[in-house]
Structures are given as C-alpha cells and as structure tokens.
Design an enzyme around this catalytic site. Structure first.
Site, PDB file in Angstrom:
ATOM      1  N   SER A 281     -59.248 -17.392  74.114  1.00  0.00           N
ATOM      2  CA  SER A 281     -59.742 -16.485  72.729  1.00  0.00           C
ATOM      3  C   SER A 281     -58.884 -16.928  71.613  1.00  0.00           C
ATOM      4  O   SER A 281     -58.008 -17.570  71.708  1.00  0.00           O
ATOM      5  CB  SER A 281     -59.369 -15.005  73.249  1.00  0.00           C
ATOM      6  OG  SER A 281     -57.997 -14.723  73.018  1.00  0.00           O
ATOM      7  N   ASP A 282     -59.182 -16.682  70.412  1.00  0.00           N
ATOM      8  CA  ASP A 282     -58.756 -16.581  69.409  1.00  0.00           C
ATOM      9  C   ASP A 282     -57.734 -15.565  69.216  1.00  0.00           C
ATOM     10  O   ASP A 282     -57.668 -14.790  69.847  1.00  0.00           O
ATOM     11  CB  ASP A 282     -59.460 -16.892  67.957  1.00  0.00           C
ATOM     12  CG  ASP A 282     -58.567 -17.527  66.840  1.00  0.00           C
ATOM     13  OD1 ASP A 282     -57.449 -17.617  67.108  1.00  0.00           O
ATOM     14  OD2 ASP A 282     -59.415 -18.097  66.137  1.00  0.00           O
ATOM     15  N   TYR A 283     -56.748 -15.621  68.278  1.00  0.00           N
ATOM     16  CA  TYR A 283     -55.596 -14.458  68.123  1.00  0.00           C
ATOM     17  C   TYR A 283     -56.343 -13.287  68.255  1.00  0.00           C
ATOM     18  O   TYR A 283     -56.810 -12.698  67.226  1.00  0.00           O
ATOM     19  CB  TYR A 283     -55.028 -14.983  66.938  1.00  0.00           C
ATOM     20  CG  TYR A 283     -53.589 -14.411  66.760  1.00  0.00           C
ATOM     21  CD1 TYR A 283     -53.190 -13.172  66.688  1.00  0.00           C
ATOM     22  CD2 TYR A 283     -52.532 -15.400  66.626  1.00  0.00           C
ATOM     23  CE1 TYR A 283     -51.960 -12.650  66.568  1.00  0.00           C
ATOM     24  CE2 TYR A 283     -51.284 -15.164  66.421  1.00  0.00           C
ATOM     25  CZ  TYR A 283     -50.911 -13.951  66.434  1.00  0.00           C
ATOM     26  OH  TYR A 283     -49.610 -13.609  66.418  1.00  0.00           O
ATOM     27  N   THR A 284     -55.953 -12.329  69.214  1.00  0.00           N
ATOM     28  CA  THR A 284     -56.455 -11.114  69.512  1.00  0.00           C
ATOM     29  C   THR A 284     -57.771 -10.720  69.447  1.00  0.00           C
ATOM     30  O   THR A 284     -58.281  -9.621  69.094  1.00  0.00           O
ATOM     31  CB  THR A 284     -55.550 -10.162  68.677  1.00  0.00           C
ATOM     32  OG1 THR A 284     -55.959 -10.336  67.072  1.00  0.00           O
ATOM     33  CG2 THR A 284     -54.137 -10.254  68.659  1.00  0.00           C
ATOM     34  N   SER A 285     -58.632 -11.674  69.538  1.00  0.00           N
ATOM     35  CA  SER A 285     -59.961 -11.727  69.405  1.00  0.00           C
ATOM     36  C   SER A 285     -60.733 -10.652  70.666  1.00  0.00           C
ATOM     37  O   SER A 285     -61.634 -10.306  70.359  1.00  0.00           O
ATOM     38  CB  SER A 285     -60.763 -12.973  69.225  1.00  0.00           C
ATOM     39  OG  SER A 285     -60.824 -13.639  70.438  1.00  0.00           O
TER      40      SER A 285
END
Length: 756
Positions: A281-285
């Site tokens: 995932s991207d940052y906290t997505s």
C-alpha cells in the site's frame, strides 16, 4: 470488421507467468511451515521509525520492540550500513525465526548524486541515459544499506495543476512505458542478488495522475477503455520488465479505493498481466479507506487483503485486525499465508534469506556514493533534460566573455536545485547557478542580484516551507530588490534571469490552481525586459507552467526543471553553449489553466475545428485557441534540422510483415546537435474513436553541422493495436496516416493500409 486478436506469444506469456507464480521456493515454504499466524501477519507490516521525509502524519511507534517480536516485514527511513545492520540484527538475532527485513526508501531521481526530477529526465528522450541514472541510484542506495526502492512512478497525467507530475514522465502512454522499462532495468538490472541492485516498485497503481481537479488524493473516474489504452500501459510495461513490487494509489477506481480494489490488484495485475511479485500500500492508504466510506479499520484491512494487497505501509491495520478477522471468518489464514509467501519470496530474490547483511558493507559508501563519475553523470543528465522553449535574436548561447547580469531568486540558491522528492539528497552539496557560471565561464564579468523573492506571500511560503526553507523572503523590500537588479542589468551586456518555482511548489500535496510564475517574479521579468537588454530566462519548475505572457516577450526561455546536485554547472554548460540543448517536452504546456487537460493525443470529435481560426458550432473556445501554448515533443536547438525523403516502403501491411517508414534528417545549422525524431500514426477508421495522433516510435540522433542521417522505423501490426470496447487487444484493418518530425504537431506525411 475482423480483428487481429491477442498474439499467441502474448497468450503464452500470460500462461507462463501464471505457472511461474505457482512455483514454490523450498526455502520459503520451509519458513511458512514454521510460522504462526501472528508471524505471518508480521511479515505484512511495513513501518518507519521516522527521520526521513514523511508522506503522511503518522510515524510508527515501538519499532524496535515490534521487530524483535516478529511483527515487522520491512522498514523504511533507515540508511547507512551500520544502521541497517543494527535493524537486521534486531530481526535476525531477536525474533523467533530470524527473518530479515526489507529496507525501503524513496529514491526517486538519484540517491545522493541527485539527477533532474523525473519529468525533466523524461524530457531527454534518452532511455539509455535514464537507465544509467537508475543504475547509479541503485549503486549508491545499496551502498547505504537500502535494498528496495519506491520508484519508478509511472502515472500518466495531463493535468499540470497536480504537483506530482514532477515525478512522472508526462502525458503519453508509449513514452511513459519506455521510461518505466528503462528505470526498472536500471534499478534491478539482471541480478537482484547483486549487492549493487535493488528491487523496484512501480507506482501508483492505478490512475493516480488523473485525480479530479489536479488535487492530490482525489477521486478518479474514467472509462475502462481509457484506462487500458491511455493510462495502464506504463504499469504493464514495468510488470513485463520484471518489476519486483507494485504500490497502490490513494484514489478510488470505479468507486472502490485502489488499495482495496480486487479488480485492479487481482483480476488485472495478477490474472491478466501475470504479475508474481508483491503489492504494498501507499502510506496509510489502508486506513484511509475508512474515510473513503468503506467501513472501520478491521473491515478495510480485510477488504485490502482479499483484494490482493500483501503489505500495509505504516497504518498497522493488518497487524492489529487480521487475526480477529480470521477468527470471525472474514479472511482466511490461507489468504494471509499467500501474502506472507510473496513477501518472503521477495526477500529470497534479494538474497536476504541467505545473507541478511549483504547490504551492510561499511566500505561501500566512500567508494560508491557521490563519486566524481556519479556527479559527472548527474551533470550530463541535467544538460540533456533542458528544453529550449524559445530562442530570441540568437541571444543564446551567451558569450563567455560577456558582461552578465545574473539575476533572480533561484540564481544563487542551493535549497531548490535538487527538486521535489529528493529526501536522500544533500542540498548543501548542490551547485547553485552563480557558482556554475563562475566555474564554466571564469573570464566572464558576472554580477549577481536577487531581484525578487520567489513569492512575497508569507502564507503561501509557510505552506511551501514544510520541509525547510524553500521560499526565503528577504529583509529588503520588493522595491529594493528590484532596484538593485535593474542597476546590475543596466550595466550588463546580457541579463540571465533564473526564475520559477521553489522545489516544493510541486510534488506531493503541492497542487496549484494558478500555474503561472509568481507575480513577484513576473514583475521582475517585465522590468528587466523594459531595460532593452537581451534577456534569457532560465526557468525552473516541477510542472508545465502558464508562460503565455513571457512567450510574447522578446526573451529566450530555457526550461531547466529542477536539475539536481550539479544544477549550476549544467545550466552554465548549456547557457554558454558547451552543450547544445536537446530536450523535448513530455507534457503539453497550456495557454491557461482553463485549457486543462490539453494533450496531443486527444480523440477526434464530431465537430472538429480544422484550423486555429474560430468557427461557430465547432469544438473550441471563445478566448483562446485549441492548441497548447507548447506542444508535446517541442524543443528547440542552437542549430536547425531539416526533414526530407519521408516515405514508407510499402502501402500495405499484413500480419507477420513490416512497413518501414524512413526519414532523412540533416543538420543545416553551424553547430553539432541532437534531435529527437518522432513517429506518430492516426487510425482513420476504427471501432472506437481514435486519438488524433499516437506516438509509436522515436529515436534521438546526434548530427554534426551539415551531416545527414536516415532513420528507419519498422512498423508491425503490434504497433497498431489497441483495446476495443470488449477490452480485447486488437488491430483493425484499414488506412493509417503517419507523421514524422521533431514535435507532435508535425504534419501528415503519408499513409499505409493494414489488411488481413
């Protein structure tokens, strides 16, 4: 109308990829047999202890304890052989099974020897050069302990308001695909176990560059036909090139966030394209799907896992909820095992399971980072990325013996040279333009004046300066700065003004509704032009700008992007003529923001306007022309190129055969120079509306004065394929026009017919 469908070779490739994905690695399987459910979940957790440039407000807590507990599969924001060795020792010596960590980083355009921002680098149209910059970035990053890179970003974008256009390769699917391949091959090369290569991550899957309104993290809504034909190709090219991992995007697709979108992550990425790496995932997505309206943290974590996500970046939703979801029957342990297997397979590919410390050689940084050769490559790459937008009265190049007024807020600046997303670079080591001028033209009389602030707006500056001073507002008043600059200009032979954006005026969460040069600098430019001195604008930005006013002025304009660590030397090389600029734009530049999106490959309409002259009841505007201010592929030179003898070897193309389109290019000027020869086609009749033009080939050539070269582009059925309404990859019989030239607005040169 009969279609030429997917080739047997492509079908075999898809099948082969699926078989490869099913193969099991004994070393990985032996580990999985020993692992508890909690340990498998731990491998899906990616954390950061902080210290780098964050892309969210969350920084992981108790990282050391979680590593020892086996609750971490990878970390980022850590570098240097010693620190990486310490992190690996926490995992190898303290966790029950001793599984090493992935060590990630955002190495976007060079590591320490920073090269131009990716949009600038793409403007070189030089795939071997781009590949070499990625290779050097991998060598430097691995010397500092990093084995996994969150690059390349290959998102197609036609909206320069979006700040992250700086990180991509522009508007075109074909060119973007070639850049994606070059970067993946540069980072990974042919041996991921080699200590100087690292695993690449293609991002952001998918469609992130089409966020509505050019506003980061916003929704995306487009037809699947447009996805497959215009936005998906660079991602697929990276997958076909063997990219090790894929990162999801923040936006939704068809109303479902990409991080939890099974159609994207499983149906397309794995089953259709045969991807066998892992998805992060991207940052906290994952957590952000709660605000998307997909449910609570447990629900969205289960949704993401079942969709095909393997690793959760920073949010810890997997770590804190998946065991409960197994107990409640919302996910299965088999699904968790599959994700853990993919993470372990990545570690196996990197050789970490055999030697966790292969990236912890303390002797390498001094030998491999910021070497003379690496900085020379950065300087060369910068010169190749510059685009000569306009040349007025041949006032470029500038004489090395001239009396030069070097003016502008970016003329003696270190902090903005590296550009956005250069967290691993050292801005204090960058070469400002003033220093570069003195290095390259030691006999010139160079006088410097700031002339203006990048912006006078303190509220705006505060937003831009989140990561440190990028817009510094002088203690002197704007009038005082201007007065000083005009005195310097009046005493000069030529004015070189270095103007544009601060580095963090573009990039992530740096979107602009006005893409003009800030008014503080526009005032400076107007007043410098009013002196009647020859004026050269060196323009720095991370995006296409609205420079309609400046293009109408009697000035030359050199687009330098944000050039990297060797910025000043590279700018001087081109301004003084040691290097002839050869860059070409990879995004169209609009006349104003109201034109956005404007791009060369738009589809034809039922009411096209044939000329730039306004016609009622045609597709146009009342206030500006349809065409962009500067088209895709545009870029001038200090010399001139002439195109002749353009022809096709046959009027007919059949499956299995080739039509060769040839052109002779001659340097008719008095300087050696490079030209990017571009081939476009137009499918005159097909089952879905075709684009007006489509780039299918290009070649960058180097010609001496008076020299000619004949370039031949072989065209096959594969070059004519597209995805139809059923998402079948086909070529349809019919007539094709072809266009050859040095820019996308080149004229039609001939036709050929595709027949059964």
């Amino acid at each position: 109308m009969k279609n030429f469908n997917l080739s047997v070779a492509m079908l075999l490739f898809i099948g082969l990829s699926s078989l490869q994905a099913q193969e099991r690695i004994p070393q990985v399987e032996a580990l999985l047999e020993k692992m508890t459910l909690e340990e498998k979940i731990g491998q899906l957790n990616l954390l950061t202890p902080g210290g780098g440039v964050a892309t969210g407000s969350v920084v992981s807590e108790d990282v050391e304890a979680k590593i020892k507990a086996g609750d971490v599969g990878g970390i980022f924001g850590v570098s240097s052989p010693d620190r990486v060795r310490q992190a690996q020792e926490l995992a190898v010596k303290n966790s029950r099974l001793g599984i090493p960590l992935l060590i990630g980083s955002d190495v976007i355009h060079g590591y320490k020897s920073t090269v131009p921002i990716p949009l600038g680098l793409s403007s070189s149209w030089d795939m071997e050069l781009i590949k070499e910059t990625a290779k050097v970035a991998a060598k430097e990053a691995t010397a500092d302990g990093i084995n996994w890179n969150f690059s390349p970003m290959v998102d197609i974008s036609r909206d320069p308001r979006w700040g992250r256009v700086a990180e991509g390769a522009g508007e075109d699917a074909y060119l973007g695909s070639q850049v994606a391949i070059a970067m993946v091959e540069g980072y990974q090369q042919d041996d991921l176990r080699a200590p100087n290569t690292m695993m690449a991550t293609v991002k952001h899957f998918a469609l992130y560059g089409a966020a509505e309104g050019g506003r980061d993290y916003n929704r995306v809504d487009m037809s699947r036909n447009m996805m497959f034909n215009e936005y998906f190709p660079p991602y697929k090219a990276a997958v076909d090139a063997g990219v090790g991992s894929v990162m999801t995007s923040f936006n939704d697709v068809d109303g479902i966030p990409a991080t939890g979108n099974k159609w994207l992550l499983t149906d397309i990425l794995r089953e259709r394209w045969g991807f066998d790496g892992f998805v992060v995932s991207d940052y906290t997505s994952v957590n952000e799907m709660v605000d998307h309206g997909m449910g609570d943290l447990q629900a969205v974590s289960a949704m993401a896992l079942k969709a095909g996500l393997d690793m959760d970046m920073v949010g810890e939703g997997f770590l804190t909820t998946l065991k409960k979801s197994v107990e409640e029957g919302k996910v299965t342990e088999e699904e968790i095992t599959t994700a853990a297997r993919r993470i372990l397979e990545a570690k196996h590919k990197l050789g970490l399971l055999d030697d966790p410390y292969r990236y912890s050689d303390a002797s390498r940084p001094e030998k491999d980072i910021l070497t003379k050769e690496n900085r020379q490559l950065a300087r060369h790459a910068a010169t190749q990325s510059f685009v000569l937008l306009k040349r007025n009265d041949n006032n470029l190049p500038v004489s090395k013996t001239a009396k030069i007024a070097l003016i502008g807020p970016l003329a003696n600046d270190k902090f903005n040279m590296l550009g956005t997303w250069a967290p691993t670079g050292d801005r204090n080591l960058s070469i400002p333009v003033l220093e570069g001028f003195r290095n390259v033209a030691p006999n010139a009389q160079i006088t410097y004046a700031k002339g203006a602030n990048i912006s006078n707006d303190t509220a705006f500056a505060k937003k831009v300066n989140v990561f440190g001073p990028r817009i510094e507002i002088s203690d002197e008043s704007p009038d005082q700065l201007l007065e000083e600059a005009l005195k310097v200009a009046q005493a000069s032979d030529v004015v070189v003004a270095v103007v544009g954006e601060a580095s963090e005026m573009s990039g992530e969460s740096a979107n602009r509704t006005s893409i003009q040069i800030p008014e503080s600098q526009k005032r400076l430019i107007r007043e410098l032009v009013a002196t009647k001195k020859p004026v050269v604008l060196v323009l720095m930005s991370g995006r296409p700008l609205d420079i309609s006013e400046e293009m109408d002025m009697p000035v030359s304009i050199l687009q330098a992007w944000h050039p990297g660590i060797e910025a000043g030397n590279a700018v001087a090389d081109v301004v003084f003529g040691d290097v002839n600029p050869s860059g070409k734009l990879t995004m169209s530049w609009p006349r104003n923001v109201g034109q956005i999106p404007v791009y060369y490959g738009e589809r034809t309409t039922g009411r096209p306007q044939a000329t730039e002259e306004f016609q009622k009841f045609k597709s146009n505007y009342l206030d500006v022309q349809n065409s962009p201010l500067l088209p895709f592929g545009h870029g001038l030179s200090y010399t001139l190129f002439e195109y002749s003898k353009i022809k096709a070897t046959s009027e007919t193309l059949r499956p299995g055969s080739t039509v060769n389109i040839s052109v002779t290019v001659t340097n008719v000027g008095d300087r050696a120079g490079k030209e990017v020869v571009q081939l476009y086609i137009h499918d005159k009749v097909r089952s879905i509306t075709p684009p007006k033009k489509q780039l299918i080939a290009f070649e960058k050539i180097d010609l001496k004065p008076g020299e000619s070269k004949t370039i031949e582009f072989p065209v096959t059925v594969e070059d004519l394929k597209f995805y139809n309404t059923d998402l079948e990859y086909v070529a349809e019989p019919g007539e094709f026009e072809f266009f050859v030239g040095g820019t996308s607005d080149c004229e039609m040169q001939g036709t050929f017919n595709l027949v059964e």
